[in-house]
Design a protein around this motif. Structure first.
Motif, PDB file in Angstrom:
ATOM      1  N   GLY A  78       0.845  -1.190   0.000  1.00 47.20           N
ATOM      2  CA  GLY A  78       0.000   0.000   0.000  1.00 47.20           C
ATOM      3  C   GLY A  78       0.880   1.240   0.000  1.00 47.20           C
ATOM      4  N   ILE A  79       0.285   2.374  -0.286  1.00 45.42           N
ATOM      5  CA  ILE A  79       1.055   3.632  -0.317  1.00 45.42           C
ATOM      6  C   ILE A  79       0.258   4.727   0.396  1.00 45.42           C
ATOM      7  CG2 ILE A  79       0.149   4.482  -2.552  1.00 45.42           C
ATOM      8  CD1 ILE A  79       3.107   5.262  -3.248  1.00 45.42           C
ATOM      9  N   GLY A  80       0.943   5.740   0.894  1.00 48.34           N
ATOM     10  CA  GLY A  80       0.278   6.862   1.575  1.00 48.34           C
ATOM     11  C   GLY A  80      -0.519   6.364   2.767  1.00 48.34           C
ATOM     12  N   GLY A  81      -1.770   6.806   2.827  1.00 51.91           N
ATOM     13  CA  GLY A  81      -2.624   6.429   3.951  1.00 51.91           C
ATOM     14  C   GLY A  81      -2.888   4.940   4.026  1.00 51.91           C
ATOM     15  N   SER A  82      -2.522   4.196   3.002  1.00 55.44           N
ATOM     16  CA  SER A  82      -2.760   2.757   3.014  1.00 55.44           C
ATOM     17  C   SER A  82      -1.608   1.973   3.636  1.00 55.44           C
ATOM     18  CB  SER A  82      -3.056   2.265   1.594  1.00 55.44           C
ATOM     19  OG  SER A  82      -4.334   2.737   1.217  1.00 55.44           O
ATOM     20  N   TYR A  83      -0.557   2.658   4.122  1.00 57.90           N
ATOM     21  CA  TYR A  83       0.479   1.912   4.862  1.00 57.90           C
ATOM     22  C   TYR A  83       1.145   2.709   5.979  1.00 57.90           C
ATOM     23  CZ  TYR A  83       5.050   3.883   3.441  1.00 57.90           C
ATOM     24  OH  TYR A  83       6.143   4.680   3.294  1.00 57.90           O
ATOM     25  N   LEU A  84       1.151   4.046   5.876  1.00 52.81           N
ATOM     26  CA  LEU A  84       1.964   4.820   6.830  1.00 52.81           C
ATOM     27  C   LEU A  84       1.521   4.627   8.282  1.00 52.81           C
ATOM     28  CD1 LEU A  84       2.371   8.077   4.735  1.00 52.81           C
ATOM     29  CD2 LEU A  84       4.249   6.659   5.594  1.00 52.81           C
ATOM     30  N   GLY A  85       0.203   4.561   8.503  1.00 49.99           N
ATOM     31  CA  GLY A  85      -0.293   4.436   9.875  1.00 49.99           C
ATOM     32  C   GLY A  85       0.108   3.109  10.497  1.00 49.99           C
ATOM     33  N   ALA A  86      -0.037   2.024   9.730  1.00 49.04           N
ATOM     34  CA  ALA A  86       0.319   0.705  10.269  1.00 49.04           C
ATOM     35  C   ALA A  86       1.811   0.651  10.574  1.00 49.04           C
ATOM     36  CB  ALA A  86      -0.049  -0.381   9.266  1.00 49.04           C
ATOM     37  N   ARG A  87       2.606   1.149   9.659  1.00 42.71           N
ATOM     38  CA  ARG A  87       4.056   1.095   9.881  1.00 42.71           C
ATOM     39  C   ARG A  87       4.452   1.955  11.077  1.00 42.71           C
ATOM     40  NH1 ARG A  87       9.099   1.593   5.592  1.00 42.71           N
ATOM     41  NH2 ARG A  87      10.673   1.527   7.229  1.00 42.71           N
ATOM     42  N   ALA A  88       3.832   3.145  11.161  1.00 42.15           N
ATOM     43  CA  ALA A  88       4.145   4.048  12.269  1.00 42.15           C
ATOM     44  C   ALA A  88       3.792   3.399  13.603  1.00 42.15           C
ATOM     45  CB  ALA A  88       3.367   5.350  12.095  1.00 42.15           C
ATOM     46  N   ALA A  89       2.627   2.749  13.665  1.00 43.97           N
ATOM     47  CA  ALA A  89       2.182   2.139  14.920  1.00 43.97           C
ATOM     48  C   ALA A  89       3.104   0.997  15.321  1.00 43.97           C
ATOM     49  CB  ALA A  89       0.752   1.630  14.751  1.00 43.97           C
ATOM     50  N   ILE A  90       3.447   0.155  14.358  1.00 41.15           N
ATOM     51  CA  ILE A  90       4.290  -1.009  14.688  1.00 41.15           C
ATOM     52  C   ILE A  90       5.677  -0.548  15.132  1.00 41.15           C
ATOM     53  CG2 ILE A  90       5.382  -3.081  13.732  1.00 41.15           C
ATOM     54  CD1 ILE A  90       2.854  -3.352  11.889  1.00 41.15           C
ATOM     55  N   VAL A 263       8.016  21.867  12.124  1.00 41.38           N
ATOM     56  CA  VAL A 263       8.922  20.738  12.287  1.00 41.38           C
ATOM     57  C   VAL A 263       8.424  19.904  13.465  1.00 41.38           C
ATOM     58  CG1 VAL A 263      11.306  20.046  12.750  1.00 41.38           C
ATOM     59  CG2 VAL A 263      10.851  22.165  11.495  1.00 41.38           C
ATOM     60  N   LEU A 264       8.102  18.642  13.210  1.00 45.66           N
ATOM     61  CA  LEU A 264       7.662  17.754  14.288  1.00 45.66           C
ATOM     62  C   LEU A 264       8.902  17.062  14.842  1.00 45.66           C
ATOM     63  CD1 LEU A 264       4.902  16.666  15.524  1.00 45.66           C
ATOM     64  CD2 LEU A 264       5.379  14.600  14.197  1.00 45.66           C
ATOM     65  N   ALA A 265       9.109  17.179  16.147  1.00 39.54           N
ATOM     66  CA  ALA A 265      10.344  16.668  16.744  1.00 39.54           C
ATOM     67  C   ALA A 265      10.024  15.699  17.874  1.00 39.54           C
ATOM     68  CB  ALA A 265      11.156  17.840  17.307  1.00 39.54           C
ATOM     69  N   CYS A 266      10.794  14.642  17.949  1.00 45.65           N
ATOM     70  CA  CYS A 266      10.599  13.702  19.050  1.00 45.65           C
ATOM     71  C   CYS A 266      11.961  13.146  19.463  1.00 45.65           C
ATOM     72  CB  CYS A 266       9.659  12.575  18.626  1.00 45.65           C
ATOM     73  SG  CYS A 266       9.231  11.471  19.985  1.00 45.65           S
ATOM     74  N   PHE A 267      12.085  12.850  20.746  1.00 42.72           N
ATOM     75  CA  PHE A 267      13.347  12.330  21.276  1.00 42.72           C
ATOM     76  C   PHE A 267      13.335  10.808  21.389  1.00 42.72           C
ATOM     77  CE2 PHE A 267      16.012  15.974  22.697  1.00 42.72           C
ATOM     78  CZ  PHE A 267      15.185  16.989  22.248  1.00 42.72           C
ATOM     79  N   GLU A 268      12.357  10.157  20.774  1.00 46.51           N
ATOM     80  CA  GLU A 268      12.292   8.691  20.753  1.00 46.51           C
ATOM     81  C   GLU A 268      12.441   8.244  19.306  1.00 46.51           C
ATOM     82  OE1 GLU A 268      12.188   6.889  23.437  1.00 46.51           O
ATOM     83  OE2 GLU A 268      11.731   8.514  24.845  1.00 46.51           O
ATOM     84  N   PRO A 269      13.514   7.502  18.960  1.00 44.45           N
ATOM     85  CA  PRO A 269      13.701   7.063  17.569  1.00 44.45           C
ATOM     86  C   PRO A 269      12.535   6.208  17.064  1.00 44.45           C
ATOM     87  CG  PRO A 269      15.682   6.666  18.855  1.00 44.45           C
ATOM     88  CD  PRO A 269      14.639   7.124  19.823  1.00 44.45           C
ATOM     89  N   GLU A 270      11.838   5.536  17.973  1.00 45.65           N
ATOM     90  CA  GLU A 270      10.675   4.717  17.590  1.00 45.65           C
ATOM     91  C   GLU A 270       9.597   5.569  16.916  1.00 45.65           C
ATOM     92  OE1 GLU A 270      12.539   3.969  20.030  1.00 45.65           O
ATOM     93  OE2 GLU A 270      12.787   1.811  19.782  1.00 45.65           O
ATOM     94  N   PHE A 271       9.661   6.888  17.114  1.00 45.77           N
ATOM     95  CA  PHE A 271       8.615   7.782  16.613  1.00 45.77           C
ATOM     96  C   PHE A 271       8.823   8.156  15.139  1.00 45.77           C
ATOM     97  CE2 PHE A 271       6.398  11.927  16.319  1.00 45.77           C
ATOM     98  CZ  PHE A 271       5.194  11.598  16.922  1.00 45.77           C
ATOM     99  N   ARG A 272       9.957   7.750  14.547  1.00 48.90           N
ATOM    100  CA  ARG A 272      10.297   8.279  13.220  1.00 48.90           C
ATOM    101  C   ARG A 272       9.153   8.133  12.201  1.00 48.90           C
ATOM    102  NH1 ARG A 272      15.289   5.755  10.271  1.00 48.90           N
ATOM    103  NH2 ARG A 272      16.389   6.728  11.993  1.00 48.90           N
ATOM    104  N   PHE A 273       8.541   6.961  12.155  1.00 54.02           N
ATOM    105  CA  PHE A 273       7.485   6.776  11.154  1.00 54.02           C
ATOM    106  C   PHE A 273       6.170   7.437  11.536  1.00 54.02           C
ATOM    107  CE2 PHE A 273       7.114   4.993   7.002  1.00 54.02           C
ATOM    108  CZ  PHE A 273       8.437   4.831   6.672  1.00 54.02           C
ATOM    109  N   MET A 274       5.989   7.718  12.831  1.00 52.52           N
ATOM    110  CA  MET A 274       4.838   8.552  13.202  1.00 52.52           C
ATOM    111  C   MET A 274       5.001   9.911  12.534  1.00 52.52           C
ATOM    112  SD  MET A 274       2.501   7.112  15.111  1.00 52.52           S
ATOM    113  CE  MET A 274       1.622   8.459  15.896  1.00 52.52           C
TER     114      MET A 274
END
Ligand code: PA5
Length: 430
Positions: A78-90, A263-274
């Motif tokens: 999937g592309i765009g909204g069809s995969y980004l959310g799942a990947r970000a969550a996992i 700029v969305l910034a986070c100090f947890e690398p796990e957040f990258r795909f979010m």
């Protein structure tokens, strides 16, 4: 629950100025709830956490169990909204390296989000020795990137398991009744899941689009939905105390004051795909009619050593939004008798404390450097927090886009490159 801290905005825009936008926020809130605004037929996600489709949820959980039992890998196409959310969550809940972790769940890989033959070929090599399944996700069913990848993976499945065996290993998430993928699924007998008519791609992570891959990764989808429901209730108040209003009002006030980039910034690398998911959500919802904050993302502290210079000292057109989590006190800096690295001043202190102080130091520096900073404070990284954060961002994005005067739910600009590509590739009719 997500809390919006705007103390880093107040030096640039007064509280009174922000509050003067509350009438607009109220109107935007009412448009989202009533579905009477532009694109209102796509506001099904607003109430989704109150009444998720229980029968579909049960089928998602059963399919996830089946995939766990018969496959080493799930390929999500999937592309765009069809995969980004799942990947970000996992990635947020497990790790960006989730496929290297020991455990009893299949690997989850994401294909069909580009047209690189080299990349796709490597993914096909990766799955070909073991058992695998495919979850092809496309609401329209006609998007080129996933359609090409699906053809290739379907061929691979058919070679390995035969036609009927392949059909049993394909799960299609698509429109209830329309589109090429729906027709293929019905004719080949794939198990199907529905992208509801009233929910567009980038607002669909809490439907089967996100929930099936997330469940296969061993995560608790019920807890994600509970977190979203809790957040929905928390955002129900139509007052300037509403945390999503505060975020939307701060963004719009700063945009109108001449800021161009968030700029969305986070100090947890796990957040990258979010960050990737968030960029699509805000970019496709607000980037219209020559306007909108450009959404960018950084991963700290790594990017303080690359993008930090620009953010501190480059063009003063930036707004920064930090997302912070409560981190477990898992690791402490060890004492070292020699202290050759001079780090004993940190001995015994937890990395979560050091990381929090890095955030404070960064925020202070950036505000001083002329960058208004918003902080979105959440809880520990759990399924509930993820559900809350997804709902918070979707709601705040809808509010902010309506305040900006655009339809949050269409993406006319995405079509332009597609038409050119079809013409250049010789697609009939173009
Ligand atoms: O948010 C959107 O609607 C888009 O980004 C879509 O998710 C993306 O273009 C993929 O579309 P489809 O699911 O129809 O293949």
């Amino acid at each position: 629950m997500v809390k919006t801290d705007i103390s880093g905005v107040v030096p640039f825009i007064s509280e009174d100025k922000l509050l003067s936008l509350s009438g607009e926020a109220l109107r935007a809130h009412e448009l989202l709830e009533s579905g009477a605004g532009a694109g209102g037929e796509y506001t099904g996600w607003v109430r989704l956490p109150e009444s998720p489709d229980r029968a579909e949820l049960l089928r998602i959980k059963r399919a996830a169990e089946r995939i766990k039992n018969d496959s080493d890998t799930l390929v999500v196409i999937g592309i765009g909204g069809s995969y980004l959310g799942a990947r970000a969550a996992i990635e947020l809940l497990k790790s960006p390296e989730h496929n290297l972790l020991k455990g009893d769940t299949p690997k989850v890989i994401f294909a069909g989000n580009n047209l690189s033959g080299a990349h796709l070929g490597r993914m096909m090599d990766f799955v070909s020795d073991g058992d695998f399944c495919v979850n092809v996700v496309s609401k329209s069913g006609t998007t080129t990137e996933p359609a090409v990848a699906f053809r290739l993976f379907r061929e691979l499945l058919e070679k390995k398991y035969g036609r009927a065996g392949a059909s049993r290993r394909i799960y299609a998430t698509t429109d209830r009744s329309r589109g090429a993928l729906r027709m293929m699924a019905d004719s080949a007998g794939y198990e199907t899941f529905v992208v509801p008519d009233d929910i567009g791609g980038r607002y669909s992570v809490l439907t089967a689009v996100g929930l099936l891959p997330i469940a296969v990764a061993g995560l608790d989808v019920e807890r994600i939905l509970e977190g979203a429901l809790h957040e929905r209730r928390a955002l129900s108040g139509k007052t300037a105390e509403n945390e999503a209003w505060r975020f939307a009002m701060a963004r719009q006030a700063l945009y109108r004051a001449g800021k161009k980039v968030e700029v969305l910034a986070c100090f947890e690398p796990e957040f990258r795909f979010m960050g990737e998911w968030w960029k699509q959500l805000f970019g496709e919802s607000e980037g219209k009619n020559g306007g909108g904050l450009f959404p960018a993302s950084v991963e700290y502290t790594a990017d303080l050593h690359s993008m930090g210079q620009y953010i501190q000292d480059g063009e003063r057109t930036l707004v920064e939004t930090f997302v912070s989590f409560e981190s477990p006190e898992r690791l402490r800096v060890p004492e070292d008798a020699g202290n050759l690295d001079g780090l004993n001043y940190l001995a015994g202190r937890s990395l979560s404390e050091v990381n929090r102080i890095a955030l404070e130091a960064t925020k202070e520096a950036h505000v001083k450097g002329g960058v208004p900073c918003i902080e979105l404070k959440t809880g520990a990284i759990t399924e509930e927090t993820l559900g809350a954060l997804v709902y918070f961002f979707e709601f705040a994005c809808g509010l902010s886009a309506y305040m900006q005067g655009v339809n949050p739910f269409d993406q006319p600009g995405v079509e332009e490159y597609k038409r050119n590509m079809f013409r250049l590739l010789g697609k009939p009719g173009f």
